[in-house]
Design a protein around this motif. Structure first.
Motif, PDB file in Angstrom:
ATOM      1  N   GLY A  62      14.884  60.587 -82.779  1.00  0.00           N
ATOM      2  CA  GLY A  62      16.271  60.559 -83.260  1.00  0.00           C
ATOM      3  C   GLY A  62      16.549  61.651 -84.277  1.00  0.00           C
ATOM      4  O   GLY A  62      15.867  61.740 -85.305  1.00  0.00           O
ATOM      5  N   HIS A  63      17.527  62.504 -83.975  1.00  0.00           N
ATOM      6  CA  HIS A  63      17.915  63.531 -84.957  1.00  0.00           C
ATOM      7  C   HIS A  63      18.709  62.865 -86.085  1.00  0.00           C
ATOM      8  O   HIS A  63      19.418  61.888 -85.878  1.00  0.00           O
ATOM      9  N   HIS A  64      18.574  63.448 -87.288  1.00  0.00           N
ATOM     10  CA  HIS A  64      19.221  62.866 -88.473  1.00  0.00           C
ATOM     11  C   HIS A  64      20.742  62.751 -88.356  1.00  0.00           C
ATOM     12  O   HIS A  64      21.362  62.034 -89.128  1.00  0.00           O
ATOM     13  N   GLY A  78      14.029  63.017 -87.454  1.00  0.00           N
ATOM     14  CA  GLY A  78      13.686  64.323 -88.005  1.00  0.00           C
ATOM     15  C   GLY A  78      14.761  65.353 -87.755  1.00  0.00           C
ATOM     16  O   GLY A  78      15.777  65.079 -87.109  1.00  0.00           O
ATOM     17  N   ASP A  79      14.519  66.551 -88.301  1.00  0.00           N
ATOM     18  CA  ASP A  79      15.379  67.688 -87.966  1.00  0.00           C
ATOM     19  C   ASP A  79      14.844  68.275 -86.661  1.00  0.00           C
ATOM     20  O   ASP A  79      13.859  67.766 -86.089  1.00  0.00           O
ATOM     21  N   SER A  80      15.464  69.352 -86.186  1.00  0.00           N
ATOM     22  CA  SER A  80      15.090  69.812 -84.850  1.00  0.00           C
ATOM     23  C   SER A  80      13.650  70.325 -84.822  1.00  0.00           C
ATOM     24  O   SER A  80      12.975  70.218 -83.796  1.00  0.00           O
ATOM     25  N   PHE A  81      13.146  70.853 -85.946  1.00  0.00           N
ATOM     26  CA  PHE A  81      11.765  71.327 -85.969  1.00  0.00           C
ATOM     27  C   PHE A  81      10.788  70.155 -85.862  1.00  0.00           C
ATOM     28  O   PHE A  81       9.889  70.145 -85.024  1.00  0.00           O
ATOM     29  N   THR A 179      13.991  77.441 -86.519  1.00  0.00           N
ATOM     30  CA  THR A 179      14.945  76.389 -86.880  1.00  0.00           C
ATOM     31  C   THR A 179      15.401  76.691 -88.299  1.00  0.00           C
ATOM     32  O   THR A 179      14.912  77.643 -88.925  1.00  0.00           O
ATOM     33  N   SER A 180      16.272  75.842 -88.823  1.00  0.00           N
ATOM     34  CA  SER A 180      16.760  76.138 -90.173  1.00  0.00           C
ATOM     35  C   SER A 180      15.653  75.936 -91.206  1.00  0.00           C
ATOM     36  O   SER A 180      15.752  76.446 -92.315  1.00  0.00           O
ATOM     37  N   SER A 181      14.582  75.224 -90.845  1.00  0.00           N
ATOM     38  CA  SER A 181      13.527  75.035 -91.844  1.00  0.00           C
ATOM     39  C   SER A 181      12.455  76.128 -91.799  1.00  0.00           C
ATOM     40  O   SER A 181      11.598  76.166 -92.673  1.00  0.00           O
ATOM     41  N   VAL A 275      24.195  72.538 -99.541  1.00  0.00           N
ATOM     42  CA  VAL A 275      24.731  72.810 -98.193  1.00  0.00           C
ATOM     43  C   VAL A 275      23.634  73.277 -97.227  1.00  0.00           C
ATOM     44  O   VAL A 275      22.591  73.780 -97.641  1.00  0.00           O
ATOM     45  N   HIS A 276      23.939  73.144 -95.955  1.00  0.00           N
ATOM     46  CA  HIS A 276      23.057  73.587 -94.864  1.00  0.00           C
ATOM     47  C   HIS A 276      23.311  75.088 -94.615  1.00  0.00           C
ATOM     48  O   HIS A 276      24.459  75.542 -94.745  1.00  0.00           O
ATOM     49  N   PRO A 277      22.275  75.866 -94.247  1.00  0.00           N
ATOM     50  CA  PRO A 277      22.481  77.305 -94.039  1.00  0.00           C
ATOM     51  C   PRO A 277      23.315  77.675 -92.803  1.00  0.00           C
ATOM     52  O   PRO A 277      23.547  78.861 -92.564  1.00  0.00           O
ATOM     53  N   GLU A 278      23.771  76.686 -92.028  1.00  0.00           N
ATOM     54  CA  GLU A 278      24.735  76.990 -90.957  1.00  0.00           C
ATOM     55  C   GLU A 278      26.138  77.163 -91.526  1.00  0.00           C
ATOM     56  O   GLU A 278      27.074  77.503 -90.794  1.00  0.00           O
ATOM     57  N   CYS A 279      26.320  76.895 -92.835  1.00  0.00           N
ATOM     58  CA  CYS A 279      27.650  77.093 -93.446  1.00  0.00           C
ATOM     59  C   CYS A 279      27.923  78.585 -93.617  1.00  0.00           C
ATOM     60  O   CYS A 279      26.994  79.402 -93.638  1.00  0.00           O
ATOM     61  N   SER A 292      17.675  73.317 -95.033  1.00  0.00           N
ATOM     62  CA  SER A 292      17.739  72.618 -93.752  1.00  0.00           C
ATOM     63  C   SER A 292      17.985  71.123 -93.978  1.00  0.00           C
ATOM     64  O   SER A 292      17.966  70.625 -95.110  1.00  0.00           O
ATOM     65  N   THR A 293      18.138  70.415 -92.895  1.00  0.00           N
ATOM     66  CA  THR A 293      18.375  68.976 -92.956  1.00  0.00           C
ATOM     67  C   THR A 293      17.249  68.267 -93.719  1.00  0.00           C
ATOM     68  O   THR A 293      17.516  67.428 -94.587  1.00  0.00           O
ATOM     69  N   GLU A 294      16.001  68.617 -93.414  1.00  0.00           N
ATOM     70  CA  GLU A 294      14.879  67.968 -94.123  1.00  0.00           C
ATOM     71  C   GLU A 294      14.916  68.326 -95.612  1.00  0.00           C
ATOM     72  O   GLU A 294      14.624  67.495 -96.467  1.00  0.00           O
TER      73      GLU A 294
HETATM   74  P1  13P Z   1      18.326  71.266 -88.180  1.00  0.00           P
HETATM   75  O1  13P Z   1      17.997  69.994 -87.522  1.00  0.00           O
HETATM   76  O2  13P Z   1      17.340  72.349 -87.860  1.00  0.00           O
HETATM   77  O3  13P Z   1      18.572  71.158 -89.655  1.00  0.00           O
HETATM   78  O4  13P Z   1      19.682  71.820 -87.521  1.00  0.00           O
HETATM   79  C1  13P Z   1      20.886  71.248 -87.789  1.00  0.00           C
HETATM   80  C2  13P Z   1      21.713  71.124 -86.595  1.00  0.00           C
HETATM   81  O5  13P Z   1      22.810  71.578 -86.532  1.00  0.00           O
HETATM   82  C3  13P Z   1      21.165  70.430 -85.476  1.00  0.00           C
HETATM   83  O6  13P Z   1      22.042  70.525 -84.432  1.00  0.00           O
END
Ligand code: 13P
Ligand code: SF4
Length: 388
Positions: A62-64, A78-81, A179-181, A275-279, A292-294
């Motif tokens: 399950g993704h967060h 977890g996060d995607s990693f 991934t973001s991490s 914030v998340h680095p996708e911002c 990253s999310t984690e």
């Molecule tokens: P992470 O799970 O790598 O933090 O990525 C965030 C995200 O947007 C997942 O779709």
């Protein structure tokens, strides 16, 4: 007076409902199941019973960003990693039910054995960012780089949030997934090998990482627009750039603005902006903490009781963290609701349906990447998993 006429369903309306087909999307769009109604009061019990019946044959990831009603059934969150690592670490599970989005399930299929089946409870759970880079667009981009005489010095790198076809392209060109991490570590690895990076498909993660963490200037980055000839760039711009960013973004994290940050700071001068680095770059620059999310989860767990936080990431996660840490003031950075609509497509009725199908011996919504593509994509994923 004329009566109300139902509008005839458009292609877009059908796609929103998860039906029809969409050749421009990495995701599937059809959910063939006879889903239980969301109002069914026995859904939680049905999910529990089906999970128990399947026992060790089943592994739920399950993704967060998943809903609470779904994430409670995950064996690992977890996060995607972390989810990619976990998928690779359970060769004994017959079924991997992926509560996340399509590109994550594809990666799980690539990293698991041929006997294991990866199931996505709703095939319409795609990702708008992944759809912003198609294989033919990326092939065209590479042809542009070759014509400009720079391709030999470019290492392609793709964010996990991309289709298997893009990961395969990257694998075939000696590139790496990130991934973001681990984006900084993957970029370090890339620049040890080549002078330039083509970063797909999230411009913000690429820009934020090289500028914030690697000392690049904004001028070292150029933006390749797949809808313009030569990406809208001159040969000179391609030659001078250190990183060629693909023009893609996350529609969820893209909603946070500088205004949101300033308003939060006006309301509470003590607030920490996380914030998340996708911002967007200006949002990340104005924030106090970025990760990253984690990282976000850890930062809030480690925060002082009584401290205030405004968090710029997906709302299911922020709400869950606020509930888990009632001793801290955790709020959402945007004024309006900001769920990831495709993550949210995995709801309890879809999960129950998928699990009950498995109990009946039918394997629904299997995500299966074509073996040639999977082998090429796996090279790029393995390079990521082996990063120092
Ligand atoms: P992470 O799970 O790598 O933090 O990525 C965030 C995200 O947007 C997942 O779709
Ligand atoms: Fe894609 Fe953004 Fe949703 Fe993640 S949060 S699945 S990147 S749209």
């Amino acid at each position: 007076m004329t009566g109300f006429a139902e509008p005839s369903p458009t292609q877009t309306a059908l796609l929103l409902l998860g039906r029809g087909s969409d050749s421009d999307s990495e995701r599937g769009v059809d959910c063939p199941g006879d889903l239980p109604p969301a109002s069914d009061p026995t859904l939680l019990e049905r999910a529990r019973v089906a999970k128990e019946k399947l026992g060790d044959r089943l592994f739920i990831l399950g993704h967060h960003y998943q809903r609470d009603e779904v994430i409670q059934f995950a064996d690992v969150t977890g996060d995607s990693f972390k989810l990619a690592q976990q998928a690779a670490a359970r060769p004994e599970a017959e079924y991997i039910v992926f509560c996340g989005v399509h590109f994550m399930a594809e990666s799980a299929d690539i990293l698991t054995t041929a006997d294991q089946k990866v199931v996505l409870p709703d095939l319409a759970a795609g990702c708008s960012m992944a759809d912003m880079a198609t294989a033919s667009q990326v092939d065209q981009c590479w042809a542009d780089l070759e014509a400009s005489g720079v391709a030999d010095d470019v290492l392609p790198m793709t964010y996990m949030n991309s289709s298997a076809a893009i990961k395969a392209f990257v694998g075939r060109h000696d590139g790496v997934v990130c991934t973001s991490s681990n984006a900084k570590r993957a970029l370090d690895w890339a620049y040890e090998r080549k002078g330039k990076v083509l970063f797909l498909p999230d411009q913000h993660l690429g820009r934020n990482t090289v500028v914030r963490e690697m000392g690049f200037d904004l001028d070292d980055c150029v933006l390749y627009n797949p809808f313009k000839p030569n990406g809208g760039l001159t040969e000179r711009e391609l030659r001078d750039a250190k990183i060629i960013l693909w023009r893609g973004h996350c529609s969820v994290h893209g909603r946070f603005t500088l205004d949101c940050v300033e308003e939060m700071r006006r309301k509470d001068p003590e607030v920490n902006i996380l914030v998340h680095p996708e911002c967007k770059h200006e949002v990340v620059e104005a924030a106090d903490y970025v990760g990253s999310t984690e990282y976000i989860i850890r930062a809030l767990a480690d925060a002082e009781p009584g401290s205030s936080w405004a968090v710029g990431t997906e709302l299911n996660l922020v709400r869950r963290l606020a509930n888990e840490h009632p001793d801290k003031n955790i709020s959402f950075l945007d004024r309006t609701v900001c769920y990831c609509s495709t993550m949210n497509r995995i709801d309890l009725p879809h999960l129950v349906w998928a699990l009950e199908e498995l109990v009946e011996g039918r394997v629904p919504n299997v995500i299966s990447v074509e073996p040639g593509e999977a082998a090429a994509a796996r090279k790029a994923l393995d390079r990521m998993l082996a990063l120092p």
